[in-house]
Design a protein around this motif. Structure first.
Motif, short mmCIF file in Angstrom:
data_model
loop_
_atom_site.label_atom_id
_atom_site.label_comp_id
_atom_site.label_asym_id
_atom_site.label_seq_id
_atom_site.Cartn_x
_atom_site.Cartn_y
_atom_site.Cartn_z
N GLY A 131 1.19 5.11 5.64
CA GLY A 131 0.43 4.20 4.78
C GLY A 131 1.21 3.85 3.51
N ALA A 132 1.91 4.82 2.95
CA ALA A 132 2.70 4.58 1.75
C ALA A 132 3.85 3.60 2.05
N ARG A 133 4.48 3.77 3.21
CA ARG A 133 5.57 2.85 3.58
C ARG A 133 5.05 1.44 3.83
N ALA A 134 3.90 1.37 4.47
CA ALA A 134 3.35 0.04 4.78
C ALA A 134 2.93 -0.70 3.52
N SER A 135 2.49 0.04 2.50
CA SER A 135 2.06 -0.62 1.27
C SER A 135 3.23 -0.87 0.31
N GLY A 136 4.39 -0.34 0.69
CA GLY A 136 5.58 -0.56 -0.14
C GLY A 136 5.68 0.38 -1.32
N ALA A 137 4.93 1.47 -1.29
CA ALA A 137 4.96 2.43 -2.39
C ALA A 137 6.15 3.36 -2.28
#
Length: 137
Positions: A131-137
């Motif tokens: 989820g963090a990778r998908a949101s660009g965080a």
């Protein structure tokens, strides 16, 4: 609900009698025989074999949190925010593991309990990172 099971060498109490808090048997009755259970369940009464699931999972989760905090603090340094974040990551696996184990029909041993917790925590960690990778965080 368990009922009081009088040892054979003690006088028989009235039907349905339960010892009140602080009650002590008369010493003249003699000791409870070895292996005798003073509290027994009625035949056919459903008893959960993993009633202690939430406590046992709590112990596993606390050990996991302490290990995670120590490892993170020694390798990357950690703020109190980071310690809280790490602790929070184990709350959902704690709850899910406790519920899974609690509702099992057979007794779940410590090794299986630990494996279930680690597996759920691992899946949650992977989903969090994805989820963090998908949101660009």
């Amino acid at each position: 609900m368990p009922r009081f099971h009088t040892p054979p060498n003690w006088p028989r109490p009235p039907e349905g009698w339960t010892p009140p808090p602080g009650w002590q048997p008369d010493p003249s009755w003699g000791p409870v025989p070895d292996g005798w259970q003073l509290w027994v369940h009625e035949p056919g009464e459903k008893v959960r074999p993993n009633r202690d699931a939430f406590v046992r999972t709590g112990i596993i989760a606390v050990v996991a949190v302490v290990l995670a905090i120590v490892l993170t603090a020694t390798t990357a340094g950690m703020s109190s925010y980071g310690a809280g974040y790490v602790t929070g990551q184990f709350l959902f696996p704690y709850l899910i593991t406790s519920l899974i184990v609690f509702y099992q029909r057979k007794k779940v041993g410590w090794p299986s309990h630990i494996v279930i917790f680690i597996g759920i925590a691992g899946v949650c960690l992977m989903l969090s990172q994805a989820g963090a990778r998908a949101s660009g965080a």
